[in-house]
Design a protein around this motif. Structure first.
Motif, PDB file in Angstrom:
ATOM      1  N   ALA A  17      43.565 -18.215 -12.237  1.00 11.96           N
ATOM      2  CA  ALA A  17      42.434 -18.908 -11.610  1.00 11.96           C
ATOM      3  C   ALA A  17      42.115 -18.372 -10.224  1.00 11.96           C
ATOM      4  O   ALA A  17      40.948 -18.341  -9.817  1.00 11.96           O
ATOM      5  N   ASN A  18      43.129 -17.952  -9.496  1.00 14.30           N
ATOM      6  CA  ASN A  18      42.927 -17.518  -8.103  1.00 14.30           C
ATOM      7  C   ASN A  18      43.026 -16.004  -7.941  1.00 14.30           C
ATOM      8  O   ASN A  18      43.126 -15.505  -6.818  1.00 14.30           O
ATOM      9  N   TYR A  19      42.963 -15.296  -9.056  1.00 13.26           N
ATOM     10  CA  TYR A  19      43.227 -13.860  -8.986  1.00 13.26           C
ATOM     11  C   TYR A  19      42.260 -13.071  -8.100  1.00 13.26           C
ATOM     12  O   TYR A  19      42.700 -12.164  -7.383  1.00 13.26           O
ATOM     13  N   PRO A  20      40.960 -13.362  -8.105  1.00  8.49           N
ATOM     14  CA  PRO A  20      40.069 -12.601  -7.207  1.00  8.49           C
ATOM     15  C   PRO A  20      40.509 -12.655  -5.744  1.00  8.49           C
ATOM     16  O   PRO A  20      40.463 -11.650  -5.040  1.00  8.49           O
ATOM     17  N   ILE A  21      40.939 -13.847  -5.293  1.00  6.79           N
ATOM     18  CA  ILE A  21      41.395 -13.969  -3.900  1.00  6.79           C
ATOM     19  C   ILE A  21      42.745 -13.291  -3.724  1.00  6.79           C
ATOM     20  O   ILE A  21      42.989 -12.617  -2.710  1.00  6.79           O
ATOM     21  N   LEU A  22      43.624 -13.464  -4.688  1.00  2.00           N
ATOM     22  CA  LEU A  22      44.942 -12.823  -4.612  1.00  2.00           C
ATOM     23  C   LEU A  22      44.796 -11.307  -4.455  1.00  2.00           C
ATOM     24  O   LEU A  22      45.481 -10.673  -3.656  1.00  2.00           O
ATOM     25  N   ARG A  23      43.881 -10.763  -5.244  1.00  2.00           N
ATOM     26  CA  ARG A  23      43.673  -9.315  -5.187  1.00  2.00           C
ATOM     27  C   ARG A  23      43.188  -8.895  -3.809  1.00  2.00           C
ATOM     28  O   ARG A  23      43.633  -7.887  -3.258  1.00  2.00           O
ATOM     29  N   GLU A  24      42.260  -9.661  -3.230  1.00  2.00           N
ATOM     30  CA  GLU A  24      41.741  -9.323  -1.896  1.00  2.00           C
ATOM     31  C   GLU A  24      42.829  -9.411  -0.830  1.00  2.00           C
ATOM     32  O   GLU A  24      42.769  -8.700   0.177  1.00  2.00           O
ATOM     33  N   LEU A  25      43.816 -10.261  -1.060  1.00  4.56           N
ATOM     34  CA  LEU A  25      44.912 -10.433  -0.101  1.00  4.56           C
ATOM     35  C   LEU A  25      46.024  -9.393  -0.310  1.00  4.56           C
ATOM     36  O   LEU A  25      47.064  -9.459   0.344  1.00  4.56           O
ATOM     37  N   GLY A  26      45.811  -8.450  -1.217  1.00  6.50           N
ATOM     38  CA  GLY A  26      46.826  -7.428  -1.471  1.00  6.50           C
ATOM     39  C   GLY A  26      47.907  -7.886  -2.425  1.00  6.50           C
ATOM     40  O   GLY A  26      48.987  -7.282  -2.490  1.00  6.50           O
ATOM     41  N   CYS A  27      47.617  -8.942  -3.181  1.00  4.29           N
ATOM     42  CA  CYS A  27      48.601  -9.485  -4.137  1.00  4.29           C
ATOM     43  C   CYS A  27      48.134  -9.264  -5.561  1.00  4.29           C
ATOM     44  O   CYS A  27      48.154 -10.186  -6.398  1.00  4.29           O
ATOM     45  N   ALA A  28      47.676  -8.045  -5.857  1.00  5.16           N
ATOM     46  CA  ALA A  28      47.286  -7.707  -7.228  1.00  5.16           C
ATOM     47  C   ALA A  28      48.535  -7.570  -8.092  1.00  5.16           C
ATOM     48  O   ALA A  28      49.566  -7.097  -7.628  1.00  5.16           O
ATOM     49  N   SER A 151      42.459 -23.008   4.169  1.00  3.98           N
ATOM     50  CA  SER A 151      43.196 -22.661   5.398  1.00  3.98           C
ATOM     51  C   SER A 151      44.672 -23.015   5.247  1.00  3.98           C
ATOM     52  O   SER A 151      45.552 -22.295   5.749  1.00  3.98           O
ATOM     53  N   LEU A 152      44.976 -24.122   4.553  1.00  3.89           N
ATOM     54  CA  LEU A 152      46.365 -24.499   4.283  1.00  3.89           C
ATOM     55  C   LEU A 152      47.046 -23.445   3.412  1.00  3.89           C
ATOM     56  O   LEU A 152      48.190 -23.067   3.647  1.00  3.89           O
ATOM     57  N   VAL A 153      46.299 -22.979   2.411  1.00  6.31           N
ATOM     58  CA  VAL A 153      46.833 -21.963   1.502  1.00  6.31           C
ATOM     59  C   VAL A 153      47.142 -20.681   2.259  1.00  6.31           C
ATOM     60  O   VAL A 153      48.238 -20.108   2.131  1.00  6.31           O
ATOM     61  N   VAL A 173      54.624 -15.696  -5.461  1.00  3.09           N
ATOM     62  CA  VAL A 173      54.757 -16.563  -4.289  1.00  3.09           C
ATOM     63  C   VAL A 173      53.374 -16.947  -3.756  1.00  3.09           C
ATOM     64  O   VAL A 173      53.131 -18.116  -3.411  1.00  3.09           O
ATOM     65  N   ALA A 174      52.458 -15.985  -3.694  1.00  2.00           N
ATOM     66  CA  ALA A 174      51.102 -16.288  -3.218  1.00  2.00           C
ATOM     67  C   ALA A 174      50.411 -17.268  -4.164  1.00  2.00           C
ATOM     68  O   ALA A 174      49.715 -18.192  -3.716  1.00  2.00           O
ATOM     69  N   ALA A 175      50.608 -17.091  -5.466  1.00  2.00           N
ATOM     70  CA  ALA A 175      50.029 -18.019  -6.445  1.00  2.00           C
ATOM     71  C   ALA A 175      50.602 -19.418  -6.247  1.00  2.00           C
ATOM     72  O   ALA A 175      49.894 -20.425  -6.404  1.00  2.00           O
ATOM     73  N   ALA A 176      51.894 -19.506  -5.907  1.00  2.13           N
ATOM     74  CA  ALA A 176      52.522 -20.803  -5.646  1.00  2.13           C
ATOM     75  C   ALA A 176      51.907 -21.469  -4.417  1.00  2.13           C
ATOM     76  O   ALA A 176      51.776 -22.695  -4.364  1.00  2.13           O
ATOM     77  N   CYS A 177      51.510 -20.669  -3.435  1.00  2.00           N
ATOM     78  CA  CYS A 177      50.913 -21.233  -2.218  1.00  2.00           C
ATOM     79  C   CYS A 177      49.586 -21.926  -2.514  1.00  2.00           C
ATOM     80  O   CYS A 177      49.194 -22.857  -1.799  1.00  2.00           O
ATOM     81  N   PHE A 178      48.897 -21.496  -3.569  1.00  2.00           N
ATOM     82  CA  PHE A 178      47.653 -22.158  -3.948  1.00  2.00           C
ATOM     83  C   PHE A 178      47.907 -23.557  -4.523  1.00  2.00           C
ATOM     84  O   PHE A 178      46.976 -24.353  -4.658  1.00  2.00           O
ATOM     85  N   ILE A 196      58.345 -22.604  -4.240  1.00  2.00           N
ATOM     86  CA  ILE A 196      58.473 -21.208  -3.800  1.00  2.00           C
ATOM     87  C   ILE A 196      59.701 -20.558  -4.439  1.00  2.00           C
ATOM     88  O   ILE A 196      59.662 -19.411  -4.887  1.00  2.00           O
ATOM     89  N   GLU A 197      60.801 -21.287  -4.487  1.00  2.00           N
ATOM     90  CA  GLU A 197      62.009 -20.749  -5.106  1.00  2.00           C
ATOM     91  C   GLU A 197      61.805 -20.501  -6.584  1.00  2.00           C
ATOM     92  O   GLU A 197      62.305 -19.526  -7.141  1.00  2.00           O
ATOM     93  N   TRP A 198      61.089 -21.397  -7.253  1.00  2.00           N
ATOM     94  CA  TRP A 198      60.771 -21.180  -8.668  1.00  2.00           C
ATOM     95  C   TRP A 198      59.954 -19.897  -8.837  1.00  2.00           C
ATOM     96  O   TRP A 198      60.169 -19.116  -9.758  1.00  2.00           O
ATOM     97  N   ALA A 199      58.986 -19.705  -7.925  1.00  2.00           N
ATOM     98  CA  ALA A 199      58.135 -18.517  -8.004  1.00  2.00           C
ATOM     99  C   ALA A 199      58.970 -17.248  -7.838  1.00  2.00           C
ATOM    100  O   ALA A 199      58.783 -16.260  -8.566  1.00  2.00           O
TER     101      ALA A 199
END
Length: 347
Positions: A17-28, A151-153, A173-178, A196-199
């Motif tokens: 669901a959040n992949y477009p933003i993840l990719r922009e953040l360098g988390c592809a 902003s929290l994410v 981990v970034a996906a968990a932050c969402f 986070i630990e699960w991630a």
């Protein structure tokens, strides 16, 4: 708070669901994702993880417009062991094509598999094993924050992602932050460190190498044998009346092979099953000639024996090479079992 399959579904759904933003953040994502699950769970698994309308991988490859429409969902395909080798190769080919295309348009690829896809050492996939699916649905609101919550994410991503050691760990981990805003809204933000630990754990398992699993299995088999008090050993082919009473606690042997019931195998491999799928372990053992399946379509073989009534019977079991089911420099596995109990015939 214990790890559960519901949380695993949340993390995977958040990636899509959040992949477009993840990719922009360098988390592809670094590789296509393979979900290893039982065939009966495929429909429920797809339903749990979809965000809008997941696209079949085959359609995604054939139609450029579908790639655009799949921007907030996984592409998916199914590989089953009954399928032909050619069909499996096609699924892998589609997966790699869609993954390459995901750099610009589509999210990562999701493949449902029984684990035999691992027999090709050249594949670089992220393997996630899902067993006993949680029945509760994951809503899109739980994984996609509102605009005012981003902003929290980003704050959490800035705190957690720099600690990550691999690209796969960064993604999970970034996906968990969402997921943090949903917990924050419910006043459960104290649970977030566990998420986070699960991630991190999921990322580590996903890229765990199948190399070395054979030695790990033999280590666990010997460790289990040393602690097991109720294991019996019977020499084939003549079996007495009591020999089949507790098949899940019995080792059946002849001069070249040993036979285990599926449940006994799972007990030996239990620590490994927390990381690898059962079929992953079996495939690795078969490749090394330790597990001796009847054909490419199954991991089992028929154990022939003669009952106390004198009739010849067959039972489908896991058949192993007695010679190779041993740790180098240690006592033969069958001998180690026999040493714990006296009175058996020479095997």
């Amino acid at each position: 708070m214990q790890y559960n399959k519901f949380s695993k579904s949340k993390l995977l759904k958040s990636i899509a669901a959040n992949y477009p933003i993840l990719r922009e953040l360098g988390c592809a994502i670094s590789s296509p994702i393979v979900l290893v699950a039982e065939e009966k769970d495929f429909p429920m698994l797809l339903e749990r993880l979809k965000n809008i309308s997941p696209v079949r991988l085959e359609d995604c490859i054939k139609n450029e417009n579908l790639r655009e429409s799949a921007n907030a969902d996984f592409c998916w395909t199914i590989y089953c062991p009954r399928g032909s080798e050619k069909k499996m190769e096609k699924a892998v080919e589609y997966a790699m094509q869609a993954y390459v295309a995901s750099e610009n348009t589509t999210p990562p690829v999701l493949i449902f598999s029984d684990g035999r896809i691992l027999q090709d050492e050249g594949l670089d996939f992220i393997f996630i094993y899902i067993k006993n699916l949680h029945t509760e649905e994951v809503s899109l609101e739980e994984v996609v924050p509102e605009d005012g919550e981003l902003s929290l994410v980003f704050e959490k991503i800035g705190e957690r992602v720099p600690e990550c050691r691999t690209q796969t760990e960064k993604v999970f981990v970034a996906a968990a932050c969402f997921l943090f805003p949903a917990y924050w809204r419910k006043g459960r933000q104290q649970e977030f460190p566990q998420i986070i630990e699960w991630a991190r754990s999921l990322a580590e398992q996903g890229k765990a190498s199948i190399e070395g699993v054979v030695d790990l299995f033999l280590d666990e088999a010997y460790r289990w044998q040393a602690q097991e008090k109720d294991l019996a050993v019977f020499l084939l082919p003549e079996l007495g009346l009591e020999a089949m009473d507790h098949i899940e606690k019995t080792l059946y042997v002849d001069t070249s092979s040993l036979y285990l019931h599926e449940e006994l195998f799972k007990k030996m491999a239990e620590p490994l099953l927390r990381i690898f799928a059962e079929d992953q372990i079996k495939a690795a053992l078969a490749k090394e000639g330790i597990l001796l399946p009847e054909s490419d379509m199954t991991f089992t073989a028929k154990m022939n024996y003669r009952s106390i009534a004198g009739t010849y019977e067959r039972r489908r079991m896991l058949r192993f090479s007695r010679e190779k089911f041993n740790k180098e420099g240690d006592v033969e596995f069958v001998t180690a079992c026999r040493m714990k109990r006296k009175g058996w015939s020479e095997c």
